[in-house]
Design an enzyme around this catalytic site. Sequence first.
Site, PDB file in Angstrom:
ATOM      1  N   SER A  16      36.859-111.992  40.911  1.00  0.00           N
ATOM      2  CA  SER A  16      35.256-111.574  41.285  1.00  0.00           C
ATOM      3  C   SER A  16      34.128-112.710  41.181  1.00  0.00           C
ATOM      4  CB  SER A  16      34.911-110.350  40.789  1.00  0.00           C
ATOM      5  OG  SER A  16      33.617-110.135  40.680  1.00  0.00           O
TER       6      SER A  16
ATOM      7  N   TYR B  43      33.755-105.271  33.504  1.00  0.00           N
ATOM      8  CA  TYR B  43      34.499-105.321  34.748  1.00  0.00           C
ATOM      9  C   TYR B  43      34.665-107.081  35.003  1.00  0.00           C
ATOM     10  CZ  TYR B  43      35.182-106.143  39.988  1.00  0.00           C
ATOM     11  OH  TYR B  43      35.643-106.669  40.990  1.00  0.00           O
TER      12      TYR B  43
END
Length: 353
Positions: free
Chosen positions: A150, A175
């Site tokens: 990501s 995350y």
Amino acid sequence: MSTYCVTGGAGFIGSHLCERLLKLGHRVVCIDNFNGLYDYKIKIANILNSTGKDATFQFDGQEADLLHLQQAVNGDNYRLAVADIRHADELAAVFGSERIDAVIHLAAMAGVRPSIADPLLYEDVNVRGTMTVLEAMRKHGVRKWLCASSSSVYGNQTKVPFSETDRVDRSISPYAATKKACEVLAHTYYHLHGIDTMLLRFFTVYGERQRPDLAIHKFVGMLDRGEPLTIYGDGSSRRDYTYVGDIVDGIVGALAYVEANESVYEIVNLGTNRTISLLDLVRSVEAELGKEASIRWMPNQPGDVEQTYADISRANELFGYDPQSNFAEGLHRFVNWYRGSSHGQALGHRADL
């Protein structure tokens, strides 16, 4: 024909990838556990659309519905395995019954803000789940994989555009930290077990079938219903919005590179090398829908980065990655899909939902 295992294959990006791989003539093994992040019926629609199957559902409950879905879609070129990537026995049942050529690992708990609320769940799914996938690959002799990372791993660094050689050990959300951990785990298995690896840092993916909790989907739905939009911060934050078709092009290109080469460990950005501010995004949605938004301004959210901006030269150098969709075109496709899907939401039109 190759056999590819796609974890998270019922999701937004995963269903588009499965659809592309099927069109290219490959066999797809889709692993998904249909978790409760959003309505499982959305994923049913994704799978029906990606496989081109028609089925009618009475919706008798998730377990019965997923059994019905498997009966409808499983065949020579596609298999849906309802399994949790954290459970080694469930993965063993899949890997032990298939001759898998490569894994495209997309399954994860997604989202920055929810990860702050439940960091242990994110660590369990994203880190332990990824290691469980790697162990299944090791035990069953699968030595090629792609893993979704990501843009959030870059944190709030000010140097732009973001390059794969930048320092990424200053995450600002659980995350992001789990995605960085997966990159480190991937290198460990490459070093110890010779598993060829390409890590794909996705930059703010949007398009048809986008998850209902993501900004573009939320804004289109709220404005369409005449509800005020909630904006966190002053609207100046910027994102490198990447159309899902370009992301799938990148995944397929990366897969071909990993399969054609030996001793591969690479990290690449998949973005567009262009940014759009949050306020400009709202204005674009207004123009597309022909409606004016009422905005409710809120303070910045913890964990949200100020900008994402991809240097995509490495992906271009390795496998010719060259995104073609401009934002206006991609947004128009999304709105057309949104308007044509059941209930004006994320339920696909192939299923009787």
